[in-house]
Design an enzyme around this catalytic site. Structure first.
Site, PDB file in Angstrom:
ATOM      1  N   ASN A 169       0.876  -1.175   0.000  1.00 34.41           N
ATOM      2  CA  ASN A 169       0.000   0.000   0.000  1.00 34.41           C
ATOM      3  C   ASN A 169       0.913   1.225   0.000  1.00 34.41           C
ATOM      4  O   ASN A 169       1.467   1.583   1.026  1.00 34.41           O
ATOM      5  CB  ASN A 169      -0.888  -0.028   1.259  1.00 34.41           C
ATOM      6  CG  ASN A 169      -1.716   1.238   1.399  1.00 34.41           C
ATOM      7  OD1 ASN A 169      -1.815   2.037   0.472  1.00 34.41           O
ATOM      8  ND2 ASN A 169      -2.320   1.414   2.570  1.00 34.41           N
ATOM      9  N   TRP A 170       1.049   1.815  -1.166  1.00 31.90           N
ATOM     10  CA  TRP A 170       1.977   2.956  -1.298  1.00 31.90           C
ATOM     11  C   TRP A 170       1.438   4.215  -0.633  1.00 31.90           C
ATOM     12  O   TRP A 170       2.145   5.189  -0.482  1.00 31.90           O
ATOM     13  CB  TRP A 170       2.262   3.245  -2.783  1.00 31.90           C
ATOM     14  CG  TRP A 170       3.089   2.211  -3.482  1.00 31.90           C
ATOM     15  CD1 TRP A 170       3.531   1.008  -2.982  1.00 31.90           C
ATOM     16  CD2 TRP A 170       3.597   2.280  -4.828  1.00 31.90           C
ATOM     17  NE1 TRP A 170       4.270   0.337  -3.921  1.00 31.90           N
ATOM     18  CE2 TRP A 170       4.328   1.095  -5.066  1.00 31.90           C
ATOM     19  CE3 TRP A 170       3.491   3.218  -5.849  1.00 31.90           C
ATOM     20  CZ2 TRP A 170       4.949   0.824  -6.285  1.00 31.90           C
ATOM     21  CZ3 TRP A 170       4.113   2.951  -7.075  1.00 31.90           C
ATOM     22  CH2 TRP A 170       4.835   1.771  -7.279  1.00 31.90           C
ATOM     23  N   LYS A 171       0.165   4.217  -0.289  1.00 32.92           N
ATOM     24  CA  LYS A 171      -0.489   5.411   0.275  1.00 32.92           C
ATOM     25  C   LYS A 171      -0.225   6.618  -0.638  1.00 32.92           C
ATOM     26  O   LYS A 171      -0.096   6.458  -1.849  1.00 32.92           O
ATOM     27  CB  LYS A 171      -0.021   5.650   1.713  1.00 32.92           C
ATOM     28  CG  LYS A 171      -0.114   4.394   2.582  1.00 32.92           C
ATOM     29  CD  LYS A 171      -0.036   4.686   4.038  1.00 32.92           C
ATOM     30  CE  LYS A 171       0.052   3.378   4.804  1.00 32.92           C
ATOM     31  NZ  LYS A 171      -0.169   3.541   6.229  1.00 32.92           N
ATOM     32  N   HIS A 182      -9.638   0.826   4.633  1.00 43.64           N
ATOM     33  CA  HIS A 182      -8.393   1.089   5.366  1.00 43.64           C
ATOM     34  C   HIS A 182      -8.682   2.050   6.523  1.00 43.64           C
ATOM     35  O   HIS A 182      -9.500   2.964   6.392  1.00 43.64           O
ATOM     36  CB  HIS A 182      -7.348   1.684   4.413  1.00 43.64           C
ATOM     37  CG  HIS A 182      -5.984   1.722   5.018  1.00 43.64           C
ATOM     38  ND1 HIS A 182      -5.598   2.687   5.922  1.00 43.64           N
ATOM     39  CD2 HIS A 182      -4.917   0.891   4.883  1.00 43.64           C
ATOM     40  CE1 HIS A 182      -4.353   2.451   6.301  1.00 43.64           C
ATOM     41  NE2 HIS A 182      -3.913   1.366   5.687  1.00 43.64           N
ATOM     42  N   GLU A 218      -7.143   4.511   7.643  1.00 40.92           N
ATOM     43  CA  GLU A 218      -6.945   5.939   7.335  1.00 40.92           C
ATOM     44  C   GLU A 218      -8.169   6.506   6.615  1.00 40.92           C
ATOM     45  O   GLU A 218      -8.530   7.661   6.813  1.00 40.92           O
ATOM     46  CB  GLU A 218      -5.654   6.121   6.517  1.00 40.92           C
ATOM     47  CG  GLU A 218      -4.423   5.926   7.397  1.00 40.92           C
ATOM     48  CD  GLU A 218      -3.178   5.456   6.675  1.00 40.92           C
ATOM     49  OE1 GLU A 218      -3.091   5.567   5.446  1.00 40.92           O
ATOM     50  OE2 GLU A 218      -2.269   4.957   7.380  1.00 40.92           O
ATOM     51  N   GLU A 262      -5.875  -5.437  10.113  1.00 37.75           N
ATOM     52  CA  GLU A 262      -4.882  -4.409  10.401  1.00 37.75           C
ATOM     53  C   GLU A 262      -5.200  -3.747  11.739  1.00 37.75           C
ATOM     54  O   GLU A 262      -6.026  -2.823  11.790  1.00 37.75           O
ATOM     55  CB  GLU A 262      -4.882  -3.351   9.302  1.00 37.75           C
ATOM     56  CG  GLU A 262      -4.531  -3.877   7.933  1.00 37.75           C
ATOM     57  CD  GLU A 262      -3.875  -2.799   7.081  1.00 37.75           C
ATOM     58  OE1 GLU A 262      -2.738  -2.979   6.661  1.00 37.75           O
ATOM     59  OE2 GLU A 262      -4.519  -1.751   6.859  1.00 37.75           O
ATOM     60  N   GLY A 316       1.926   1.881  10.855  1.00 45.03           N
ATOM     61  CA  GLY A 316       2.855   3.008  10.780  1.00 45.03           C
ATOM     62  C   GLY A 316       3.498   3.369  12.105  1.00 45.03           C
ATOM     63  O   GLY A 316       4.107   4.430  12.233  1.00 45.03           O
ATOM     64  N   SER A 365       3.004  -2.487  10.444  1.00 45.01           N
ATOM     65  CA  SER A 365       4.450  -2.510  10.723  1.00 45.01           C
ATOM     66  C   SER A 365       5.094  -3.860  10.393  1.00 45.01           C
ATOM     67  O   SER A 365       6.001  -4.309  11.104  1.00 45.01           O
ATOM     68  CB  SER A 365       4.731  -2.112  12.174  1.00 45.01           C
ATOM     69  OG  SER A 365       4.308  -0.780  12.390  1.00 45.01           O
ATOM     70  N   GLY A 404       2.590  -1.290   4.333  1.00 45.97           N
ATOM     71  CA  GLY A 404       2.606   0.148   4.070  1.00 45.97           C
ATOM     72  C   GLY A 404       4.025   0.632   3.824  1.00 45.97           C
ATOM     73  O   GLY A 404       4.587   0.455   2.740  1.00 45.97           O
ATOM     74  N   GLY A 405       4.631   1.218   4.848  1.00 43.49           N
ATOM     75  CA  GLY A 405       5.952   1.850   4.716  1.00 43.49           C
ATOM     76  C   GLY A 405       6.988   0.985   4.012  1.00 43.49           C
ATOM     77  O   GLY A 405       7.732   1.467   3.145  1.00 43.49           O
TER      78      GLY A 405
HETATM   79  C1  PEP Z   1      -1.054  -0.002   6.049  1.00 45.43           C
HETATM   80  O1  PEP Z   1      -1.205   1.207   6.021  1.00 45.43           O
HETATM   81  O2  PEP Z   1      -1.856  -0.729   5.456  1.00 45.43           O
HETATM   82  C2  PEP Z   1       0.086  -0.547   6.776  1.00 45.43           C
HETATM   83  C3  PEP Z   1       0.081  -1.807   7.081  1.00 45.43           C
HETATM   84  O3  PEP Z   1       1.100   0.345   7.077  1.00 45.43           O
HETATM   85  P1  PEP Z   1       2.512  -0.005   7.748  1.00 45.43           P
HETATM   86  O4  PEP Z   1       3.025  -1.265   7.137  1.00 45.43           O
HETATM   87  O5  PEP Z   1       3.368   1.178   7.430  1.00 45.43           O
HETATM   88  O6  PEP Z   1       2.254  -0.165   9.213  1.00 45.43           O
END
Ligand code: PEP
Length: 253
Positions: A9-11, A98, A100, A170, A176, A216, A237-238
């Site tokens: 997920n590049w956001k 998601h 967010e 999640e 994050g 994470s 994500g990151g």
């Molecule tokens: C996400 O936003 O779906 C996610 C899992 O982020 P991260 O891996 O950065 O925690």
């Protein structure tokens, strides 16, 4: 056998040229070391990348997804993007629900149900996110929260529609933050989710449903998370923004 999947997920990251370069690097990696038959990689990019990244991915098992879609077919919804548009850009998947989107943009269960229906109607596979915030876990209501997300956002689907969905658990406190759910916490929730799917649909559907962990997840902890019986991969994500880190997470599948 159910699919094992890592979805990035590049956001709201990466300008177009950077995104295309990353997608090409990932494509080259899996061209040199092909994915196993039951494994898939999905790159969920910003809308403007969808078409170019779709063209950049040539290797079997790699596909593109969006991170949101509108619940309407078309019309006067300035700034919005429809499921049909996403599909026409070459994307096969869309992330919905998601945290967010739920918290920053006020997306509630009924809107997410409508978006899910519209996405499926247009041939997209839905990666449906669910998960509790820290206060809910501390109160011990995390199972109730996840159950509600699934019941309201997904379980209105018939069996055939549901088979086009991937669930992503999640925990919001892990997204994050650098704090990952322990393998035991992830397995406990994934097992619970599979049980809900079995009750709603059937044992066979539950066995075939891919359930991803997100929060994470990185190369250093992916293997111990993915080793659990009900954890079928991750939503990343990151760590999906770095080619080597991301490919190493996929290798943990
Ligand atoms: C996400 O936003 O779906 C996610 C899992 O982020 P991260 O891996 O950065 O925690």
């Amino acid at each position: 056998m159910r699919k094992r999947i890592v979805a990035g997920n590049w956001k709201m990251n990466m300008e177009l040229t950077e995104g295309i370069a990353l997608a090409k690097d990932i494509n080259n990696h899996f061209s040199a070391s092909p994915l196993k038959d039951n494994c898939e990689v999905i790159l969920c990019t910003p809308f403007i990348h969808l078409s170019s990244v779709s063209s950049a991915l040539t290797v079997s098992g790699l596909s593109v997804g969006a991170q949101n879609c509108n619940d309407h077919k078309s019309g006067a919804y300035t700034g919005e993007v429809s499921a049909a548009m996403i599909r026409s850009a070459g994307a096969l998947n869309v992330i919905l629900g998601h945290s967010e989107r739920r918290t920053l943009y006020g997306e509630d269960d009924s809107l997410l149900a409508a978006k899910t229906t519209e996405a499926l109607r247009n041939g997209l596979r839905v990666i449906f996110c669910c998960g509790e915030v820290l206060a809910e876990r501390e109160k011990g209501i995390h199972f109730d929260v996840v159950k509600r997300h699934l019941e309201k956002g997904l379980f209105m689907l018939n069996r055939e529609e549901f088979s086009k969905c991937i669930i992503a658990y999640e925990p919001v406190w892990a997204i994050g933050t650098g704090v990952t759910a322990s393998p035991a916490q992830a397995q406990e929730m994934h097992h619970f989710i599979r049980g809900l799917v079995e009750k709603q649909y059937s044992k066979q559907v539950a066995e075939e449903t891919t359930i991803l962990y997100g929060g994470s997840c990185k190369a250093s902890n992916a293997a111990e998370l993915f080793a659990n019986a009900d954890v079928d991969g991750g939503l990343i994500g990151g760590a999906s923004l770095m080619k080597d880190e991301f490919c190493n997470i996929v290798n943990a599948l």
